[in-house]
Design a protein around this motif. Structure first.
Motif, PDB file in Angstrom:
ATOM      1  N   ASP A  22       1.188  -1.372   0.161  1.00 44.51           N
ATOM      2  CA  ASP A  22       0.364  -0.315   0.205  1.00 44.51           C
ATOM      3  C   ASP A  22       0.887   1.230   0.240  1.00 44.51           C
ATOM      4  N   ALA A  23       2.184   1.465  -0.064  1.00 47.76           N
ATOM      5  CA  ALA A  23       2.956   2.336  -0.683  1.00 47.76           C
ATOM      6  C   ALA A  23       2.154   3.236  -1.134  1.00 47.76           C
ATOM      7  N   LYS A  24       2.154   4.742  -0.985  1.00 48.45           N
ATOM      8  CA  LYS A  24       1.140   5.512  -1.174  1.00 48.45           C
ATOM      9  C   LYS A  24       1.729   5.653  -2.923  1.00 48.45           C
ATOM     10  N   GLY A  25       0.996   6.090  -3.972  1.00 45.44           N
ATOM     11  CA  GLY A  25       1.450   6.164  -5.271  1.00 45.44           C
ATOM     12  C   GLY A  25       1.603   8.549  -6.043  1.00 45.44           C
ATOM     13  N   THR A  26       2.582   8.867  -6.906  1.00 45.12           N
ATOM     14  CA  THR A  26       2.608   9.798  -7.194  1.00 45.12           C
ATOM     15  C   THR A  26       2.094  10.187  -8.599  1.00 45.12           C
ATOM     16  N   PRO A  38      -0.228   5.361 -10.428  1.00 48.35           N
ATOM     17  CA  PRO A  38       0.650   6.741  -9.505  1.00 48.35           C
ATOM     18  C   PRO A  38       2.137   5.527  -9.768  1.00 48.35           C
ATOM     19  N   LYS A  40       4.857   4.670  -7.498  1.00 51.08           N
ATOM     20  CA  LYS A  40       5.215   4.183  -5.970  1.00 51.08           C
ATOM     21  C   LYS A  40       6.366   4.089  -5.245  1.00 51.08           C
ATOM     22  N   GLU A  41       6.866   4.288  -4.028  1.00 46.44           N
ATOM     23  CA  GLU A  41       7.914   4.207  -3.878  1.00 46.44           C
ATOM     24  C   GLU A  41       8.466   2.594  -3.111  1.00 46.44           C
ATOM     25  N   ASP A  57      -3.217   0.699 -12.081  1.00 45.20           N
ATOM     26  CA  ASP A  57      -3.121  -0.026 -11.330  1.00 45.20           C
ATOM     27  C   ASP A  57      -4.435  -0.911 -10.952  1.00 45.20           C
TER      28      ASP A  57
END
Ligand code: HPA
Length: 247
Positions: A22-26, A38, A40-41, A57
């Motif tokens: 669930d790493a946040k994406g940009t 997005p 992610k890192e 996604d």
């Protein structure tokens, strides 16, 4: 092994939706529009690695409709030096089998109608040297990591890039084989050329998930069902060795 002074990105294909948890994406806006999803890192022990889902996604973007220019441009804007492209392929050559993974060293482009260059009439055109379409340094890094992780990996081979989204006819595969192809997939072009235009290293980590059309005993979809997880696990072991453990 990954180099400490390089920024890496992974472009992940189908089967890797849960990669990155669930790493946040940009979303990164580019002059070519938005990338597939997005970015992610991923945090490994020693590296932060960008992860871009090639098909979005929700896997809604088929190979011929991907905005490849936005994808590669977004990674370039994030100062990525090296791109590892995970993709799935069918195998044409004998003695290589679904469930294995490969790091191809050549490609033939059979795609058409895809926006395949960042040069759009403005700026200075660079006819990139594409004699060797993949970064040998990155290829060797992946192969070395596979060796350390004890993963059987196919070193080299010619990746035929077909247009999709349909699979090939048996006659098309015969033709690709006569042309010298070992694998067939749908996404390495224009990814590899765009990466080169933008000055980023690029190599494929290819999951062999089926015998190409007319080559296997089972249906292609049965092959894919039976082999994808095995090949995916092999590729994850290679990445873990390449980058260090995931935090
Ligand atoms: N053909 C094209 N692309 C593919 C295949 C195939 O057989 N398998 C996985 N991606």
């Amino acid at each position: 092994m990954a180099s400490a002074d390089r920024q890496y990105a992974i472009i992940a294909g189908s089967g890797f939706q849960s990669f990155g948890g669930d790493a946040k994406g940009t979303i990164v806006a580019t002059i070519f529009g938005e990338p597939s999803g997005p970015i992610k890192e991923l945090r490994y022990d020693d590296h932060t690695v960008f992860l871009l889902p090639r098909h979005g996604d929700d896997l809604s973007i088929p190979p011929h409709a991907i905005n490849y220019r936005a994808n590669l441009k977004a990674l370039h804007q994030l100062k990525v030096d090296s791109v590892i492209a995970i993709n799935t392929v069918g195998v044409i050559s004998q003695n290589i089998h679904p469930g294995q993974i490969a790091v191809p060293n050549q490609l033939i482009d059979y795609t058409w109608g895809r926006a395949h260059s960042i040069y759009d009439g403005t700026g200075t055109l660079d006819h990139i040297d594409f004699t060797e379409p993949f970064s040998e340094e990155l290829r060797q890094g992946l192969l070395q990591s596979a060796g350390v992780a004890n993963v059987n990996i196919c070193d080299g081979g010619v990746y035929a890039v077909s247009q999709g989204p349909r699979l090939e006819t048996a006659a098309e595969i015969d033709r690709f084989q006569k042309d010298g192809a070992d694998f067939v997939g749908m996404t390495a072009m224009p990814e590899a050329a765009l990466a080169r235009e933008l000055g980023m290293d690029y190599a494929c980590l290819s999951l062999i998930v089926n015998y190409a059309a007319g080559r296997g005993e089972n249906s292609i979809h049965a092959d894919i069902e039976a082999s994808t997880m095995t090949a995916k696990m092999q590729s994850m072991k290679v990445l873990r060795e390449f980058f260090g453990d995931v935090e």
